[in-house]
Motif scaffolding. Structure first.
Motif, PDB file in Angstrom:
ATOM      1  N   THR A 251     -21.501 -31.291  23.415  1.00 20.33           N
ATOM      2  CA  THR A 251     -20.396 -31.233  22.459  1.00 20.33           C
ATOM      3  C   THR A 251     -20.756 -30.368  21.253  1.00 20.33           C
ATOM      4  O   THR A 251     -19.948 -29.549  20.792  1.00 20.33           O
ATOM      5  CB  THR A 251     -20.020 -32.653  22.000  1.00 20.33           C
ATOM      6  OG1 THR A 251     -19.585 -33.411  23.138  1.00 20.33           O
ATOM      7  CG2 THR A 251     -18.899 -32.625  20.973  1.00 20.33           C
ATOM      8  N   GLN A 255     -18.288 -27.202  20.605  1.00 21.85           N
ATOM      9  CA  GLN A 255     -17.333 -27.258  19.502  1.00 21.85           C
ATOM     10  C   GLN A 255     -17.675 -26.180  18.469  1.00 21.85           C
ATOM     11  O   GLN A 255     -18.806 -26.140  17.975  1.00 21.85           O
ATOM     12  CB  GLN A 255     -17.358 -28.641  18.842  1.00 21.85           C
ATOM     13  CG  GLN A 255     -16.847 -29.757  19.727  1.00 21.85           C
ATOM     14  CD  GLN A 255     -15.339 -29.747  19.845  1.00 21.85           C
ATOM     15  OE1 GLN A 255     -14.622 -29.468  18.896  1.00 21.85           O
ATOM     16  NE2 GLN A 255     -14.840 -30.050  21.042  1.00 21.85           N
ATOM     17  N   TYR A 280     -16.729 -39.818  19.828  1.00 26.70           N
ATOM     18  CA  TYR A 280     -16.047 -38.709  20.484  1.00 26.70           C
ATOM     19  C   TYR A 280     -16.438 -38.595  21.960  1.00 26.70           C
ATOM     20  O   TYR A 280     -15.587 -38.367  22.821  1.00 26.70           O
ATOM     21  CB  TYR A 280     -16.394 -37.415  19.752  1.00 26.70           C
ATOM     22  CG  TYR A 280     -15.630 -36.204  20.219  1.00 26.70           C
ATOM     23  CD1 TYR A 280     -14.366 -35.915  19.715  1.00 26.70           C
ATOM     24  CD2 TYR A 280     -16.168 -35.340  21.163  1.00 26.70           C
ATOM     25  CE1 TYR A 280     -13.658 -34.802  20.140  1.00 26.70           C
ATOM     26  CE2 TYR A 280     -15.489 -34.225  21.597  1.00 26.70           C
ATOM     27  CZ  TYR A 280     -14.224 -33.959  21.087  1.00 26.70           C
ATOM     28  OH  TYR A 280     -13.533 -32.856  21.519  1.00 26.70           O
ATOM     29  N   GLN A 328     -10.201 -34.946  17.208  1.00 31.15           N
ATOM     30  CA  GLN A 328     -11.023 -33.942  16.548  1.00 31.15           C
ATOM     31  C   GLN A 328     -12.403 -34.512  16.238  1.00 31.15           C
ATOM     32  O   GLN A 328     -12.538 -35.660  15.831  1.00 31.15           O
ATOM     33  CB  GLN A 328     -10.363 -33.461  15.254  1.00 31.15           C
ATOM     34  CG  GLN A 328      -9.065 -32.712  15.464  1.00 31.15           C
ATOM     35  CD  GLN A 328      -8.464 -32.223  14.155  1.00 31.15           C
ATOM     36  OE1 GLN A 328      -9.119 -32.228  13.117  1.00 31.15           O
ATOM     37  NE2 GLN A 328      -7.211 -31.790  14.199  1.00 31.15           N
TER      38      GLN A 328
END
Length: 400
Positions: A251, A255, A280, A328
């Motif tokens: 991640t 991201q 997340y 988010q």
């Protein structure tokens, strides 16, 4: 019905879970060995279920079933392990937890941080020396095993036998891989029983020796309870940490700007970031089963006595009633009432250990390698097929 094992779901579960939450706080799925299972999706509803031992039993025998997991058949090697910390209700759950919670408190774990960092550094050095670049095999699985081996204080013989079994049980394979590993537990169990005999005769440093020789309010643990406790500490802690580390690394690299931001954070801010990565990524997607103790209405759902219910933690972690902009990634998110460690009396015993292991491992990767990057296309990555977990089978990186 939610398909929690589809490759598309594993790669990007967030939008699917948000759509499911928009429809209802409840859903259904199918799980191998269990069949059809009712899922609780909403954050408040999951918390309600996890905290209410009066209406929901962890041990299915307290909800009208004949066996601990509500299953008609259990292999003998698994029956021995069924009376474990994760599968018992109070008061025995509380007694056993009290016997082991000392070494897992935050102040104790913080003292282990330097040695955990040293172990993570050494594992990465070994990967570079051997020309390996898959951090799942070289770091994510190995670090939790080595840390828990040291914490428990096992002999080299027992380490070797448990190492092979744990890779089969917690290696990210399918449910059938786990079943095959379960039928190979007997040699490991025999080695553990010899270990218990040895530490009772010759106590030495380590949690196993402490437990084998302990008395107290809960009484001395039987060998079967010790076996169950050891396997819980290995399997539960290993899978959470291994999958969190792999998905968190993935991640941060995928991201935009996340890796740069993580590198700029201090230690305490990185701990905050790890809680957000846990929310997340949700490496443990769902709770262990709970069983309705009686016929009831639960947030508008009719439940029958003995009916199996599971909290879908990954959905609860995206509940817009609790989290602003839940899809988010916000490494500075506070407050963060995520469900990554579960909740209620069975909240994760090893949460401080897992956070510290992930903190030190991520720090090694992102501090040492300023140009850290995937060494394959994201679409080539394979995800675990086991329902209830989200993790990568391999994560090859350019360690530059």
């Amino acid at each position: 019905m939610l398909d929690l094992t589809a490759p598309s779901f594993m790669r990007a579960p967030h939008e699917q879970l948000v759509r499911a939450l928009d429809r209802s706080c409840f859903a259904e799925t199918r799980i191998i060995l269990f069949g059809k299972v009712k899922l609780v999706l909403g954050h408040p509803e999951i918390q309600d279920m996890l905290k209410d031992g009066g209406r929901f039993a962890v041990d299915a025998r307290n909800a009208g079933h004949a066996s601990p997991f509500g299953m008609k058949f259990l292999p003998a090697s698994l029956r021995v392990l069924s009376d474990n910390l994760l599968a018992l209700d109070d008061p025995r759950h509380r007694e056993l937890r009290h016997m082991v919670d000392g070494p897992f408190r935050r102040i104790q774990i913080e003292q282990l941080a330097p040695s955990i960092r040293e172990t993570a550094d050494q594992l990465v050095d070994d990967m570079i020396r051997d020309g390996e670049n898959d951090i799942v095999a070289g770091l994510c699985r190995e670090l939790p095993l080595q840390v828990i081996f040291d914490l428990l204080g096992f002999s080299d013989e027992t380490r070797g036998k448990l190492h092979d079994v744990m890779k089969g049980v917690a290696g990210g394979g399918s449910a059938f891989d786990v079943v095959r590993a379960i039928f190979r537990l007997k040699p490991a169990q025999a080695a553990l029983r010899r270990e218990f005999e040895n530490v009772r005769s010759h106590p030495r440093p380590g949690l196993v020796s402490e437990l084998a020789n302990a008395g107290g309010d809960g009484g001395q643990m039987s060998d079967d309870e010790l076996l169950a406790m050891v396997f819980v500490l290995f399997v539960a802690g290993h899978e959470t940490t291994s999958h969190l580390l792999s998905t968190a690394t993935y991640t941060l690299l995928m991201q935009p700007g996340a890796a740069y931001q993580f590198r700029r954070l201090g230690r305490e801010a990185r701990l905050v970031a790890i809680d957000e990565l846990l929310r997340y990524c949700s490496p443990v997607q769902m709770t262990k089963p709970r069983h309705a103790r009686r016929d009831m209405e639960f947030h508008g759902q009719s439940l029958k006595e003995g009916e199996r219910v599971m909290g879908l933690l990954a959905a609860g972690n995206l509940d817009s009633r609790v989290f602003r902009n839940p899809t988010q990634l916000d490494l500075a998110r506070r407050p963060n009432r995520h469900l990554g460690w579960g909740g209620g009396p069975h909240m994760c015993l090893g949460l401080h250990l897992a956070r510290t292991e992930v903190l030190e491992a991520l720090s090694v990767l992102f501090d040492r390698f300023q140009e850290l990057a995937l060494d394959t296309a994201p679409d080539n990555l394979r995800w675990t097929k086991r329902t209830g977990l989200r993790g990568l089978k391999a994560l090859p990186l350019r360690l530059q």
